[in-house]
Design a protein around this motif. Sequence first.
Motif, short mmCIF file in Angstrom:
data_model
loop_
_atom_site.label_atom_id
_atom_site.label_comp_id
_atom_site.label_asym_id
_atom_site.label_seq_id
_atom_site.Cartn_x
_atom_site.Cartn_y
_atom_site.Cartn_z
N THR A 1 0.79 -1.30 0.02
CA THR A 1 0.05 -0.03 -0.01
C THR A 1 0.81 1.40 0.01
N HIS A 2 1.93 1.10 0.73
CA HIS A 2 2.85 2.48 0.78
C HIS A 2 3.35 2.58 -0.42
N ALA A 3 3.94 1.45 -1.11
CA ALA A 3 4.62 1.38 -2.43
C ALA A 3 3.76 2.07 -3.23
N ILE A 4 2.00 1.61 -3.53
CA ILE A 4 1.43 2.37 -4.41
C ILE A 4 1.08 3.89 -4.07
N PHE A 5 1.03 4.37 -2.86
CA PHE A 5 0.95 5.61 -2.56
C PHE A 5 2.08 6.37 -2.93
N HIS A 6 3.28 5.80 -2.76
CA HIS A 6 4.53 6.40 -3.03
C HIS A 6 4.68 6.70 -4.73
N GLN A 7 4.18 5.73 -5.31
CA GLN A 7 4.24 5.63 -6.85
C GLN A 7 3.20 6.73 -7.37
N LEU A 8 2.10 6.93 -6.66
CA LEU A 8 0.95 7.96 -6.97
C LEU A 8 1.60 9.19 -6.75
N ASN A 9 2.33 9.41 -5.98
CA ASN A 9 2.73 10.82 -5.47
C ASN A 9 3.98 11.25 -6.50
N SER A 10 4.56 10.09 -6.97
CA SER A 10 5.70 10.47 -8.12
C SER A 10 5.55 10.43 -9.40
N SER A 11 4.20 9.81 -9.78
CA SER A 11 3.95 9.68 -10.92
C SER A 11 3.32 10.80 -11.77
N PHE A 12 3.72 11.31 -12.95
CA PHE A 12 2.89 12.52 -13.56
C PHE A 12 1.73 11.84 -14.18
N ILE A 13 1.73 10.60 -14.88
CA ILE A 13 0.44 10.13 -15.63
C ILE A 13 0.42 8.89 -14.90
N THR A 14 -0.98 8.45 -14.63
CA THR A 14 -1.51 7.53 -13.85
C THR A 14 -2.33 6.73 -14.87
N PRO A 15 -2.30 5.24 -14.81
CA PRO A 15 -3.26 4.61 -15.81
C PRO A 15 -4.75 4.81 -15.49
N PHE A 16 -5.40 5.12 -14.45
CA PHE A 16 -6.62 5.79 -14.36
C PHE A 16 -6.61 6.85 -13.25
N ASP A 17 -7.77 7.40 -12.82
CA ASP A 17 -7.65 8.28 -11.84
C ASP A 17 -7.05 8.10 -10.47
N ARG A 18 -6.46 9.21 -10.22
CA ARG A 18 -5.42 8.98 -9.03
C ARG A 18 -6.37 8.80 -7.88
N GLU A 19 -7.53 9.37 -7.58
CA GLU A 19 -8.50 9.28 -6.52
C GLU A 19 -9.02 7.77 -6.52
#
Length: 206
Positions: A59-77
């Motif tokens: 979970t922490h890895a997902i949140f870290h990746q979310l915070n460091s990714s400019f483009i995500t595969p679907f909505d950040r929320e």
Amino acid sequence: MRFSLTPKETSFYDMFAAAAENLVVGSKLLLELLGSDVSARAEIVERMRAAEHAGDDTTHAIFHQLNSSFITPFDREDIYTLASSLDDIMDFMEEAVDLVVLYDIETLPKGIEQQIEVLARAAELTAEAMPNLRSMSNLTEYWIEVNRLENQADQIHRKLLAHLFSGQYEAIEVLKLKQVVDVLEEAADAFEHVANTVETIAVKES
């Protein structure tokens, strides 16, 4: 279908799959708890705690990746909601096992095995579904079945409560056992939340 000229961070898919596979581990430990001697339960708690820590790391890895990714595969929320909901399930499983040992519950009530079997099936379906987020295909049956399982879990939960309040148990034992079956019901609700989130994501991406 949406098209993008900008590469998207795809490691999210692998991490969601890992989180879901970890739920299968947790559900198997719950099933193991059912057939275990009281003397073996402390060791099951430790293994469940290790699984819960592994889930936290993902979970922490997902949140870290979310915070460091400019483009995500679907909505950040939706990424945040899905990761949090998967983590919630693991937390509820770990709490249930921990309570059984902390409360020194020798005999679990009849019917709780049905509750845990529903969770195990929901975990299997979730683990099978997560890799399909890449293509957003073959997901409809998943969320329909998990919603059906949650309805089944509700019925089992109500029967368990009726059994606990039937007068067969001492008041303090009722309080202990009710807390365990309530936490397992929360796990079933959290599986449904995951399925509903996946449905939301699929609708947005269609």
